[in-house]
Design an enzyme around this catalytic site. Structure first.
Site, PDB file in Angstrom:
ATOM      1  N   GLU A  49       1.114  -1.249  -0.357  1.00  7.00           N
ATOM      2  CA  GLU A  49       0.199  -0.431  -0.472  1.00  7.00           C
ATOM      3  C   GLU A  49       1.227   1.786   0.002  1.00  7.00           C
ATOM      4  O   GLU A  49       1.425   1.487   0.457  1.00  7.00           O
ATOM      5  CB  GLU A  49      -1.040  -0.042   1.675  1.00  7.00           C
ATOM      6  N   HIS A 104      -5.992   6.190  -1.573  1.00  8.17           N
ATOM      7  CA  HIS A 104      -5.638   7.354  -1.012  1.00  8.17           C
ATOM      8  C   HIS A 104      -5.535   7.891  -2.172  1.00  8.17           C
ATOM      9  O   HIS A 104      -4.311   8.948  -2.704  1.00  8.17           O
ATOM     10  CB  HIS A 104      -3.683   6.830  -0.682  1.00  8.17           C
ATOM     11  N   HIS A 115      -9.950  -0.418   0.550  1.00  5.62           N
ATOM     12  CA  HIS A 115     -10.842   1.228   1.235  1.00  5.62           C
ATOM     13  C   HIS A 115     -11.863   1.626   0.947  1.00  5.62           C
ATOM     14  O   HIS A 115     -11.807   3.459   0.904  1.00  5.62           O
ATOM     15  CB  HIS A 115     -10.649   1.438   2.803  1.00  5.62           C
ATOM     16  N   ASP A 122      -8.399  -4.247   7.166  1.00  6.67           N
ATOM     17  CA  ASP A 122      -7.567  -3.137   7.368  1.00  6.67           C
ATOM     18  C   ASP A 122      -7.051  -2.932   8.643  1.00  6.67           C
ATOM     19  O   ASP A 122      -6.420  -1.831   9.354  1.00  6.67           O
ATOM     20  CB  ASP A 122      -8.401  -1.817   6.271  1.00  6.67           C
TER      21      ASP A 122
END
Length: 398
Positions: free
Chosen positions: A132, A197, A218, A280
């Site tokens: 990530e 993100h 997410h 997560d």
């Protein structure tokens, strides 16, 4: 390992349940499934699950830590500790996930994964590493360390991918310079690119999808939505995620990162076949509330765990999840008012398909891996079986 018969249970399949069911396991595989009694002779361990549910094992494709450990600690003990924590909550397979960090530490974590892999005999199995970052949008960095965030670097990511064959997914912002080429390169190598993100506008996500980005990491968290600029409205990554029928989304279904109305909306639009529930989770999962650390123990970000979530110490933003897989299933049922079958499907069959392991995992079927979780009506886990091996069993109260 050997021969194991689970009986007197309620079997959960992707579209139905089967009362008074049994599941016979032999040599790590599911051999027989049915109703009533099965005559398997002697030398078989028989377990009466007393009317509990027998489900495919939960598959969590985005995990950072748990039980006081984080994969970024970069030790074998941490890798094993995280997996031995989550197996207690029904997770039979997971993707160890990194945070944005200096390049050398990513190599260390990849080395430790390879070293720890053959030693993982007591916890959730590993499907491969999930990176990530560091190719993220600064404005949507969340709790990711800004000093390591940067645009995709061709030499860097090719070097990392040449170094390790254990990477199965990589999350990045598709609008960054070079991100489309990065996504295409991952796709060529059979690695899943995921948007994360991101401050992307609608068209930038569509371009990313065309380049190979087929999963939204997410969903809603650290992700752009409708903005106004010069009196005009522009759709963002969330709207693109809804619009693209082939875009899968992962949801932190703790009821906090994504509240109940949005959980209902996501389910209504995407359906269980496109939603993967993910914890997560950071190191504070299955730990008491209070101060904790996101990322590497010695230099990670100090966070506060309270009210079922990790927060920045000033409480200005969330800093990670402390969920476990069984909590996600229970929450989606209760908060979004969906069936147990559909909630379990989002924790089993859908993530298995997203990660390309649905031929062996994600559902109860003959000749598939014997990854099984047994739980009660409140989704409290009684037993977790990984490839035929009972790795957790709860102590029954008298």
């Amino acid at each position: 390992m050997g021969k194991l018969l689970l009986e007197n249970g309620v079997l959960i399949f992707p579209h139905q349940i089967l009362e008074n069911g049994y599941l016979y396991i032999e040599d790590k595989k599911i051999i027989q499934i049915g109703q009533g009694k099965l005559d398997v002779g002697s030398h078989v361990e028989r377990i009466d699950v007393k009317g509990r549910y027998i489900s495919p094992g939960f598959i969590d494709i985005h995990v950072h830590g748990g039980g006081g450990f984080d994969f970024m600690d970069g030790t074998v003990a941490a890798f094993l500790g995280v997996s031995e924590t989550h197996v207690r909550f029904g997770t039979t397979a997971l993707c160890p996930t990194t945070l944005t960090a200096e390049g050398e530490h990513i190599y260390t974590v990849l080395d430790v994964y390879k070293e720890a892999f053959p030693q993982n005999k007591k916890g959730s199995a590993w499907l491969g590493m999930h990176l990530e970052g560091p190719y993220l949008a600064m404005a949507q960095r969340g709790a990711q360390d800004p000093k390591y965030i940067r645009d995709p670097d061709v030499e860097e990511y090719r070097r990392i991918l040449a170094y390790s064959d254990d990477i199965v997914r990589w999350s990045a912002a598709p609008e960054l310079p070079g991100a489309l080429e990065f996504g295409g390169y991952l796709k060529e190598r059979g690695i899943l690119p995921a948007i994360a993100h991101t401050d992307a506008l609608f068209d930038e996500v569509v371009a990313g999808y065309d380049a190979g980005f087929r999963l939204a990491t997410h969903f809603y968290s650290a992700m752009s939505t409708i903005i106004r600029k010069d009196a005009k409205r522009y759709a963002g990554a969330i709207e693109a995620g809804y619009y693209l029928d082939g875009m899968d989304v992962e949801i932190i279904a703790d009821g906090i990162h994504v509240p109940a109305p949005l959980m209902k909306l996501i389910y209504k639009i995407k359906g269980a076949e496109r939603i993967a529930l993910v914890t997560d989770a950071m190191r504070g999962a299955a730990m008491p509330e209070g101060l904790s650390v996101l990322g590497r123990q010695e230099d990670g970000l100090q966070v506060l765990i309270e009210e079922g979530v990790a927060k920045l110490p000033d409480r200005s933003a969330f800093a990670g999840s402390v969920s476990t897989a069984n909590r996600l299933v229970r929450n989606y049922m209760q908060l979004a008012d969906i069936s147990l079958v559909e909630a379990v499907r989002m924790m089993t069959e859908t993530p298995a398909r997203i990660m390309g392991v649905d031929s062996t995992k994600g559902s109860l079927a003959r000749h598939k891996d014997a990854d099984v979780v047994v739980f009660d009506s409140d989704i409290q886990v009684y037993m977790t079986i990984v490839e035929g091996d009972v790795r957790y069993i709860a102590r029954e109260e008298n």
